[in-house]
Design an enzyme around this catalytic site. Structure first.
Site, short mmCIF file in Angstrom:
data_model
loop_
_atom_site.label_atom_id
_atom_site.label_comp_id
_atom_site.label_asym_id
_atom_site.label_seq_id
_atom_site.Cartn_x
_atom_site.Cartn_y
_atom_site.Cartn_z
N CYS A 78 2.27 0.57 -8.85
CA CYS A 78 3.36 1.01 -7.97
C CYS A 78 4.59 1.32 -8.79
O CYS A 78 5.34 2.24 -8.48
CB CYS A 78 3.66 -0.05 -6.92
SG CYS A 78 3.91 -1.67 -7.62
N GLU A 113 3.99 10.82 -5.47
CA GLU A 113 3.34 9.82 -6.32
C GLU A 113 2.04 10.41 -6.87
O GLU A 113 1.25 10.99 -6.12
CB GLU A 113 3.05 8.57 -5.47
CG GLU A 113 2.69 7.36 -6.30
CD GLU A 113 2.48 6.10 -5.44
OE1 GLU A 113 1.91 6.19 -4.35
OE2 GLU A 113 2.91 5.02 -5.89
N GLU A 125 5.68 -3.24 0.93
CA GLU A 125 5.77 -2.94 -0.51
C GLU A 125 4.96 -1.66 -0.73
O GLU A 125 3.73 -1.70 -0.72
CB GLU A 125 5.22 -4.09 -1.34
CG GLU A 125 6.00 -5.36 -1.10
CD GLU A 125 5.89 -6.37 -2.24
OE1 GLU A 125 6.80 -7.20 -2.35
OE2 GLU A 125 4.90 -6.34 -2.99
N GLY A 148 0.83 -1.20 0.00
CA GLY A 148 0.00 0.00 0.00
C GLY A 148 0.87 1.25 0.00
O GLY A 148 2.03 1.22 -0.41
N SER A 149 0.29 2.33 0.49
CA SER A 149 0.99 3.62 0.41
C SER A 149 2.05 3.75 1.51
O SER A 149 1.99 3.07 2.54
CB SER A 149 -0.03 4.74 0.56
OG SER A 149 -0.65 4.64 1.83
N ALA A 153 2.44 6.24 3.52
CA ALA A 153 1.87 6.81 4.76
C ALA A 153 1.28 5.70 5.63
O ALA A 153 1.55 5.63 6.84
CB ALA A 153 0.80 7.84 4.41
N THR A 154 0.49 4.80 5.02
CA THR A 154 -0.11 3.71 5.80
C THR A 154 0.97 2.74 6.26
O THR A 154 0.95 2.26 7.40
CB THR A 154 -1.18 2.96 4.97
OG1 THR A 154 -2.07 3.92 4.41
CG2 THR A 154 -1.96 1.99 5.81
N GLY A 155 1.91 2.46 5.37
CA GLY A 155 2.99 1.52 5.71
C GLY A 155 3.76 1.98 6.93
O GLY A 155 4.08 1.19 7.84
P1 NAD Z 1 -3.45 2.34 1.20
O1 NAD Z 1 -2.20 2.55 1.98
O2 NAD Z 1 -4.47 3.41 1.22
O3 NAD Z 1 -4.21 1.01 1.70
C1 NAD Z 1 -3.59 -0.25 1.67
C2 NAD Z 1 -4.30 -1.19 2.63
O4 NAD Z 1 -4.09 -0.75 3.97
C3 NAD Z 1 -5.82 -1.26 2.43
O5 NAD Z 1 -6.23 -2.58 2.59
C4 NAD Z 1 -6.34 -0.38 3.55
O6 NAD Z 1 -7.64 -0.67 3.94
C5 NAD Z 1 -5.35 -0.69 4.65
N1 NAD Z 1 -5.22 0.34 5.70
C6 NAD Z 1 -5.40 1.67 5.60
N2 NAD Z 1 -5.13 2.28 6.79
C7 NAD Z 1 -4.77 1.29 7.65
C8 NAD Z 1 -4.37 1.27 9.02
N3 NAD Z 1 -4.27 2.39 9.73
N4 NAD Z 1 -4.06 0.08 9.59
C9 NAD Z 1 -4.13 -1.07 8.86
N5 NAD Z 1 -4.52 -1.11 7.58
C10 NAD Z 1 -4.82 0.05 6.96
O7 NAD Z 1 -3.00 2.01 -0.28
P2 NAD Z 1 -3.89 1.73 -1.57
O8 NAD Z 1 -4.54 2.98 -2.00
O9 NAD Z 1 -4.74 0.53 -1.36
O10 NAD Z 1 -2.78 1.30 -2.63
C11 NAD Z 1 -2.07 2.23 -3.41
C12 NAD Z 1 -0.65 2.34 -2.92
O11 NAD Z 1 -0.04 1.05 -2.88
C13 NAD Z 1 0.23 3.15 -3.84
O12 NAD Z 1 1.09 3.97 -3.09
C14 NAD Z 1 1.02 2.09 -4.60
O13 NAD Z 1 2.24 2.56 -5.14
C15 NAD Z 1 1.21 1.07 -3.54
N6 NAD Z 1 1.51 -0.25 -4.09
C16 NAD Z 1 2.76 -0.77 -3.96
C17 NAD Z 1 3.08 -1.99 -4.53
C18 NAD Z 1 4.47 -2.57 -4.44
O14 NAD Z 1 4.63 -3.73 -4.79
N7 NAD Z 1 5.47 -1.84 -4.03
C19 NAD Z 1 2.08 -2.71 -5.21
C20 NAD Z 1 0.81 -2.17 -5.30
C21 NAD Z 1 0.54 -0.93 -4.75
#
Ligand code: NAD
Length: 455
Positions: free
Chosen positions: A261, A358, A226, A204-205, A207-209
């Site tokens: 991503c 991004e 990731e 995911g993003s 910020a969340t990571g």
């Molecule tokens: P996101 O960070 O908004 O959400 C990702 C997941 O985290 C979702 O399931 C969401 O419900 C969950 N989440 C959100 N807040 C949380 C919290 N506080 N605690 C636990 N879980 C929480 O990301 P997104 O919009 O789903 O995905 C897009 C992002 O992912 C982009 O930045 C993209 O570049 C990245 N991405 C990276 C890869 C990679 O392999 N590096 C692959 C795909 C996407």
């Protein structure tokens, strides 16, 4: 939780979000199931995964259609994602047994040393919506083959696909409890973090990571991230076929509506070939058909999340106010549906948000550079570190540039590409740890060292 089709904003489903207690009950079930699964032979676990693979093959049309209905990905690209996922599963099926087998690494006189690869236990797979099958299989397939149970939290934007994946596992005969979907938004993800799990695998993003990593750190269990990217592509002045380079760069920037991503997010072009590149590049982008994701010839469908249009428009306005030239597009297309014009900006520079943050949408900035050193400096001027791409007829020249990139993946004459054979990993704000390759199989294990002395 209401689920809308981003192509027409119609309600397509309502699903119940899991409460904290329900997530806790799923965990208990997973814990029990995992203890039994760990005793099953790797070959038998692989046999279940083979059936899962075959289910995806037999049901590809229906599964692609569900995916398209909730994320807006052109149907052809949804079918392509499922094919890509199956090919990755075949990689895991072929490679895992050898990599998970016990290894005797030393045997002399009365002493033997061996390595055993034990499963982690119950892991969380918190995932993104942009490629739910591809980024999903990177984690849950090797995790299950290695003997783990998986609590899979799909993004709230790809929940129906998450539920389809669970159905596929059930059809494949995976024992109950080993793969369970945790339905919900951030709150459901947080509930997973509260649990005493044995590993956290997040896509995911940034910020969340960062938030998740901070919360998981005190547990002292494996955690992989990731995350996002701001991936650069550089076109040197040694390219005989500029139309081909421009077509590849355009596809890298706009495939899946730029919501990848590893999408190309910044383009740098040597000043000697800038005009030739731009001419072909704009032609190519103009040729992309924007429209309903279910139309056969659509290349660009709607944005999955409508509110991303505000982020992209903000980046465009910032760039134009600082002197960028809008070559194509520039705004959201009025609804219904979250469509956005494919947008190209030139005369951009590193002070503009569009070249730093991004974008995750159908927008790209193209910057002219004086020489390779200038390109290297700009390519490296980023908080992210996922991929970097160089187009040049000279491998030596490209190699010396790729060598200087602080990223997990470098590309020569290609871009926006992931292969199961090599590790997929980010650096800096793009994350850490690897999926795919032999590293991404053993990532779901804990090695145990055995020192055995006879007598
Ligand atoms: P996101 O960070 O908004 O959400 C990702 C997941 O985290 C979702 O399931 C969401 O419900 C969950 N989440 C959100 N807040 C949380 C919290 N506080 N605690 C636990 N879980 C929480 O990301 P997104 O919009 O789903 O995905 C897009 C992002 O992912 C982009 O930045 C993209 O570049 C990245 N991405 C990276 C890869 C990679 O392999 N590096 C692959 C795909 C996407």
């Amino acid at each position: 939780m209401k689920i809308f089709n981003p192509a027409n904003e119609e309600l397509i489903a309502e699903v119940a979000e899991d409460s904290v207690d329900e997530v806790g009950a799923k965990y208990k079930k997973a814990r029990k199931a995992q203890a039994e699964w760990a005793k099953v032979r790797v070959e038998d676990r692989i046999a279940v995964v083979q059936k899962f693979h075959d289910y995806l093959e037999s049901n590809k049309t229906e599964l692609a259609s569900v995916l398209t209905s909730e994320v807006g990905k052109p149907l052809k690209q949804s079918v392509g994602e499922l094919a890509g996922a199956r090919s990755r599963i075949r990689f895991f099926i072929k490679e895992s047994a050898d990599l998970l087998a016990e290894e005797v690494v030393m045997s002399s006189n009365s002493m033997t040393e061996k390595i055993q690869y034990e499963p982690l236990g119950v892991i969380a797979n918190i995932s993104a919506w942009n490629y739910p099958y591809l980024v999903g299989v990177n984690v849950f397939i090797p995790a299950l083959i290695a003997g783990n149970a998986v609590l899979y939290k799909p993004s709230e934007y790809s929940t129906l696909t998450g539920l389809e994946i669970a159905r596929a596992f059930s059809d494949a005969g995976l024992p109950e409890g080993l793969f369970q979907v945790v339905v919900g938004k951030a709150g459901a993800g947080q509930a997973l973090i509260e649990l005493p799990l044995d590993g956290y695998f997040f896509t995911g993003s940034h910020a969340t990571g960062q938030r998740i990593y901070e919360a998981v750190a005190p547990k002292m269990v494996p955690c992989q991230m990731e995350l996002g990217g701001k991936d650069p592509l550089y076109v040197t002045d040694e390219n005989a076929d500029m139309a081909k380079v421009a077509a590849a760069a355009a596809e890298g920037a706009f495939y899946n509506n730029g919501q990848s991503c590893c999408a190309v997010e910044r383009i740098y072009v040597h000043e000697n070939v800038y005009d030739a590149f731009m001419e072909s590049f704009l032609e190519e982008v103009k040729s992309f058909k924007v429209g309903s994701p279910t139309d056969e010839d659509t290349f660009i469908g709607p944005l999955t999340r409508g509110q991303q249009a505000i982020v992209i428009e903000g980046q465009i306005q910032d760039a134009v106010s600082k002197g960028a030239k809008l070559e194509l597009g520039g705004k959201a297309i009025s609804g219904p549906g979250h469509y956005f014009e494919p947008t190209v900006l030139s005369n951009v520079n590193e002070e503009m948000i569009i070249m730093k943050d991004e974008s995750f949408g159908p927008v790209i900035g193209v910057q002219k550079v004086a020489n390779d050193d200038h390109a290297i400096q700009l390519m490296q001027d980023t908080e992210y570190g996922l991929t970097a791409s160089v187009y040049s007829d000279s491998y030596e020249r490209a190699e010396s540039i790729m060598d200087k990139m602080n990223v997990g993946t470098v590309y020569w004459n290609c871009c926006d590409r992931v292969s199961a054979n090599v590790p997929w990993s980010g650096r800096k704000h793009s994350g850490f740890g690897s999926t795919l390759s032999h590293i991404g199989i053993r990532a779901f294990t804990r090695p145990k060292a055995w020192h055995l002395r006879e007598g």
